[in-house]
Design an enzyme around this catalytic site. Structure first.
Site, mmCIF file in Angstrom:
data_model
loop_
_atom_site.group_PDB
_atom_site.id
_atom_site.type_symbol
_atom_site.label_atom_id
_atom_site.label_comp_id
_atom_site.label_asym_id
_atom_site.label_seq_id
_atom_site.Cartn_x
_atom_site.Cartn_y
_atom_site.Cartn_z
ATOM 1 C CG HIS A 86 -1.732 -1.301 1.245
ATOM 2 N ND1 HIS A 86 -2.364 -1.734 2.363
ATOM 3 C CD2 HIS A 86 -1.950 -2.226 0.296
ATOM 4 C CE1 HIS A 86 -2.929 -2.894 2.107
ATOM 5 N NE2 HIS A 86 -2.688 -3.212 0.866
ATOM 6 N NE ARG A 101 -5.842 0.215 -9.710
ATOM 7 C CZ ARG A 101 -4.923 0.541 -10.634
ATOM 8 N NH1 ARG A 101 -4.404 1.758 -10.666
ATOM 9 N NH2 ARG A 101 -4.534 -0.353 -11.521
ATOM 10 N NE ARG A 161 -11.124 -1.277 -9.584
ATOM 11 C CZ ARG A 161 -9.893 -1.695 -9.834
ATOM 12 N NH1 ARG A 161 -9.600 -2.265 -11.004
ATOM 13 N NH2 ARG A 161 -8.950 -1.544 -8.939
ATOM 14 C CD GLU A 206 -10.338 -6.578 -13.217
ATOM 15 O OE1 GLU A 206 -11.531 -6.638 -12.862
ATOM 16 O OE2 GLU A 206 -9.442 -6.190 -12.475
ATOM 17 C CG ASN A 242 -2.507 -4.357 -14.425
ATOM 18 O OD1 ASN A 242 -1.944 -4.128 -15.492
ATOM 19 N ND2 ASN A 242 -2.785 -3.410 -13.550
ATOM 20 C CG ASP A 243 -6.499 -8.674 -11.842
ATOM 21 O OD1 ASP A 243 -5.725 -9.464 -11.255
ATOM 22 O OD2 ASP A 243 -7.007 -7.675 -11.297
ATOM 23 N NE ARG A 280 -1.864 -7.369 -10.521
ATOM 24 C CZ ARG A 280 -2.855 -6.479 -10.554
ATOM 25 N NH1 ARG A 280 -4.104 -6.877 -10.837
ATOM 26 N NH2 ARG A 280 -2.628 -5.223 -10.349
ATOM 27 C CB CYS A 309 -7.917 1.106 -17.077
ATOM 28 S SG CYS A 309 -8.734 -0.318 -16.329
HETATM 29 C C1 PEP Z 1 -6.155 -4.488 -13.941
HETATM 30 O O1 PEP Z 1 -6.376 -5.579 -13.417
HETATM 31 O O2 PEP Z 1 -5.568 -4.362 -15.024
HETATM 32 C C2 PEP Z 1 -6.561 -3.243 -13.262
HETATM 33 C C3 PEP Z 1 -6.483 -2.082 -13.866
HETATM 34 O O3 PEP Z 1 -6.976 -3.345 -11.976
HETATM 35 P P1 PEP Z 1 -5.989 -3.484 -10.725
HETATM 36 O O4 PEP Z 1 -4.587 -3.260 -11.220
HETATM 37 O O5 PEP Z 1 -6.446 -2.459 -9.746
HETATM 38 O O6 PEP Z 1 -6.237 -4.882 -10.288
HETATM 39 MG MG MG Z 2 -7.590 -5.780 -11.658
#
Ligand code: PEP
Ligand code: MG
Length: 755
Positions: free
Chosen positions: A367, A474, A510, A609, A632-633, A643, A680
């Site tokens: 964090h 977020r 979100r 995701e 990312n997810d 990840r 994103c």
């Molecule tokens: C993602 O998963 O790409 C995303 C933007 O959400 P976070 O990184 O907050 O999981």
């Molecule tokens: Mg995500």
């Protein structure tokens, strides 16, 4: 103590006199070794100092050949002295010659001595040198003698650390204590910081090592321990930490240590050698630290941190007002060095003066790293023992793009970084100049660049970057940096402030994406075997609708009279979306019925995701107002690579045909259904990723603030049609061994695009 002249207390008193004398550094060291040898009835006493080149140099001796002083140099893998240094442990032998590590240097004349006692000269767990006594007779030094020599080594450590020995060192072979260090950790936030070290938890500087009155010192230690224990009891009883919560466990562990007989016994032992109470605490901690730093077991290392925190509390108790808080005396260009810190603690510092952050722990998803990113502070994590190897005020360079940290950098290193900083600043100016330019590619395609945000401190980036809105807000970040659950009124205030700053530009909120690695310290954490695949995000929201409902209500109220965009995280099936959307509709009805002013318009969409959505695209797009791809997810689930696990996270390239085909399908379906699709995830924040995405049909990207400039610069110079031809070809007919990333890089080079 066997045969000792007056014991350790007398020795310490004599040493204090020597330390106070106005003599040269060499004379002082020479007197020290004579005193120790006499006091311990040893024929030899020698001091070896660790040098910048990593070797140990004989700095003073009583008993060995004097000509060897400053001539004998040992590697740390050489001989018993080397072993003491490398292991940071005492070695006590009645017959040194039979030890496998034994080696001797003829110039010292030490072959006639049989017994050997060597102790490391330690400071904050770092080895600064080795202190040795030797005897001709085969004898084992007693526990008390080992203790006494370790205590004496503390005085030598203070002398080495004071920098006094530099005056008698050969150029290029100075004592290591002040040597430049180049360390490599994990890059957590881009940026370069050149500044001076501030310790988040300032090391307590002990000025009085040697006790005047032992009874008084014993009493001070007892009192401090009693207060420490009482404080811990009160904290636990007051219940300001939830029962069974993580903090509660930590405090319980502290209380256990504070009553630990072994610890208290070691403190008393150190004290009885003639140290002040604070020096005894430091002595014991220094030993523990040196021992524990060699541990790789994460549980034990965590216990070390508990012990250090406890020691810190005890030292503060002992020194009272001498404890000086760095937070209030922050210099310009401050670089914060911490073992670990909470996100709220970082926000307590004056942001204008903070340039960099170095953490002993802290992964990319910690964090504090998230807040550091929002603050734009160059950050590097996972630098082992960072707080032990720096001194407050040391010059330091933090390279947040590579994860390198340079402590006390050489002039050459500093010059090269100053050049990089200049270059970056120049580039930044170029990006600034692009801020108000329309987002149109060379071949006339318009695109939208938005920001990823989550805290109030992110908002100034809106005007700085000229972004078209916030593509991903977020909301969990507010929850993650808070000490307790943010009330609905606090959520409402934040969302309202965000919409105010956005001033009509779209903001996509979100709903809470917690669970997985996003843990709220005040919420009971459910242990899961695979948290990324577990009870997280919308799953938690639908199962515990109270939380989601109050959040949605805060959003709806914040957007009174304005447009609101709500997005759900981790939707895996259209049914989940229907259920979540129904909850929004119910809240709207509720507010309407209670006479609240409603948003002018509410758009409801989802993150993309989870790969299962690839096979529900039509159904999904019929329902949603918009989609936002979380690469990312998506990448994590697509290739089944955690990840957060460095061993596998980079195993597969995001710019590979399977991923790009999936991303293309999403974009194409969005166009067919006339629904906006944004991306994103981090992929969009890399110029090469943005290049690929634009070629696949994406016209809307949501980026981290620092990426807006570089991505926009690239897109303005891009011929999308040309890029499309290239990428279509590459993903249709994949050739094993041909890297799409390399082809795209070559294309960018040929087209004069800066990646
Ligand atoms: C993602 O998963 O790409 C995303 C933007 O959400 P976070 O990184 O907050 O999981
Ligand atoms: Mg995500």
């Amino acid at each position: 103590m066997r045969g000792a002249l007056g014991g350790p207390r007398v020795l310490l008193r004599r040493l204090r006199e020597v330390m106070a004398e106005q003599v040269s550094a060499q004379d002082r060291l020479d007197k020290i070794v004579v005193l120790i040898a006499a006091n311990m009835v040893a024929e030899v006493c020698s001091v070896y100092v660790l040098r910048v080149d990593g070797t140990l140099e004989l700095y003073a001796t009583e008993g060995l050949n004097r000509e060897a002083v400053h001539q004998t140099v040992l590697r740390t893998d050489e001989g018993l002295v080397g072993l003491v240094a490398s292991e940071a442990n005492a070695i006590n032998l009645s017959e040194a010659h039979t030890h496998p590590a034994f080696a001797y240097r003829p110039e010292t004349g030490e072959e006639i001595y049989h017994s050997f006692l060597g102790v490391p000269v330690l400071r904050a767990g770092n080895t600064l040198g080795v202190l040795v006594v030797q005897n001709r007779a085969r004898r084992t030094y007693s526990e008390e003698e080992v203790e006494a020599l370790q205590t004496t080594a503390m005085v030598v450590a203070e002398m080495v650390a004071s920098g006094e020995l530099s005056s008698i060192a050969k150029p290029g072979a100075e004592p290591a204590v002040r040597r430049p260090l180049n360390l490599k950790g994990t890059a957590l936030n881009d940026g370069l910081a050149l500044g001076h070290v501030i310790l988040h938890e300032p090391r307590v500087v002990i000025k009085n090592v040697i006790a005047d009155d032992l009874t008084k010192e014993r009493q001070r230690l007892e009192e401090a321990l009693a207060i420490l224990r009482a404080d811990l009891d009160t904290m636990l009883e007051r219940g300001d930490v939830a029962d069974g919560g993580e903090h509660h466990d930590v405090l319980e562990a502290y209380r256990m240590f504070a009553h630990d007989r072994g610890w208290v016994h070691r403190l008393e032992e150190a004290l009885s050698t003639g140290l002040t109470a604070e020096a005894a605490v430091e002595r014991v901690q220094s030993d523990t630290r040196a021992r524990m730093l060699r541990q790789t077991d994460p549980y034990l290392r965590e216990r070390l941190h508990d012990m250090e925190d406890l020691t810190h509390r005890l030292l503060r108790q002992l020194l009272g007002h001498d404890y000086d808080n760095a937070r209030d005396n922050l210099p310009d260009n401050a670089v914060l060095v911490a073992r670990m810190m909470g996100p709220a603690a970082l926000l307590d510092y004056d942001r204008k003066k903070l340039r960099g952050l170095v953490l002993e722990e802290g992964g990319p998803t910690s964090h504090v790293a998230i807040v550091a990113r929002a603050l734009g502070i160059a950050t590097v994590g996972e630098i082992a023992n960072a707080t032990g190897v720096v001194d407050p005020g040391d010059a330091i360079i933090v390279d947040g793009s590579t994860g390198n940290v340079h402590i006390r950098p050489t002039p050459d290193m500093e010059a090269s970084y100053i050049e990089s900083v200049r270059l970056r600043a120049r580039r930044q100016l170029q990006y600034m100049a692009l801020r108000d330019k329309p987002c149109v590619t060379k071949d006339g395609q318009s695109f939208t660049l938005m920001l990823n945000a989550g805290l109030l401190i992110d908002l100034p980036h809106m005007t700085e970057t000229g972004a078209a809105g916030i593509g991903l807000f977020r909301t969990e970040l507010q929850f993650m940096v808070a000490a307790q659950f943010p009330r609905t009124s606090e959520q409402l205030a934040l969302y309202r402030a965000v919409l105010d700053v956005a001033a009509g530009k779209p903001v996509t909120f979100r709903t809470l994406d917690i669970g997985g690695d996003k843990i709220l310290p005040y919420m009971r954490n459910v242990e899961e075997e695979n948290p990324a695949l577990g009870w997280r995000a919308i799953r938690l929201g639908l199962d515990r609708p109270g939380l989601l409902r109050s959040q949605v209500r805060a959003m709806l109220r914040a957007a009174a009279g304005r447009e609101l965009r709500i997005m759900f995280p981790m939707i895996a099936a259209v049914g989940e979306f229907d259920e979540a959307k129904l909850l929004v509709e119910r809240e709207l009805t509720h507010l309407r019925r209670h006479g609240h002013r409603l948003p002018e318009r509410v758009e409801v969409g989802t993150m993309f995701e989870v790969p299962s959505l690839l096979y529900q695209l039509d159904e999904l797009l019929e329902r949603v107002d918009f989609l936002s791809v979380g690469s990312n997810d998506l990448m994590q689930f697509f290739y089944a690579v955690d990840r957060g696990n460095a061993r596998v996270a980079e195993r597969f390239d995001t710019l590979s045909a399977p991923v790009l085909r999936a991303l293309r399908d999403i974009a194409q379906k969005g166009i067919e259904h006339k629904k906006s699709v944004t991306l994103c995830g981090e992929l969009a924040s890399k110029p090469i990723g943005a290049l690929a995405l634009t070629a696949l049909g994406y016209r809307s990207l949501s980026l981290s603030p620092s990426a807006v400039g570089p991505v926009k610069a690239l897109l303005l110079d891009l011929d999308v049609a040309k890029a499309k031809v290239l990428i279509d070809g590459l993903i249709e007919k994949t050739v094993p061994g041909v890297s799409i990333r390399e082809k795209l890089t070559a294309f960018a080079e040929a087209e004069g695009l800066a990646l």
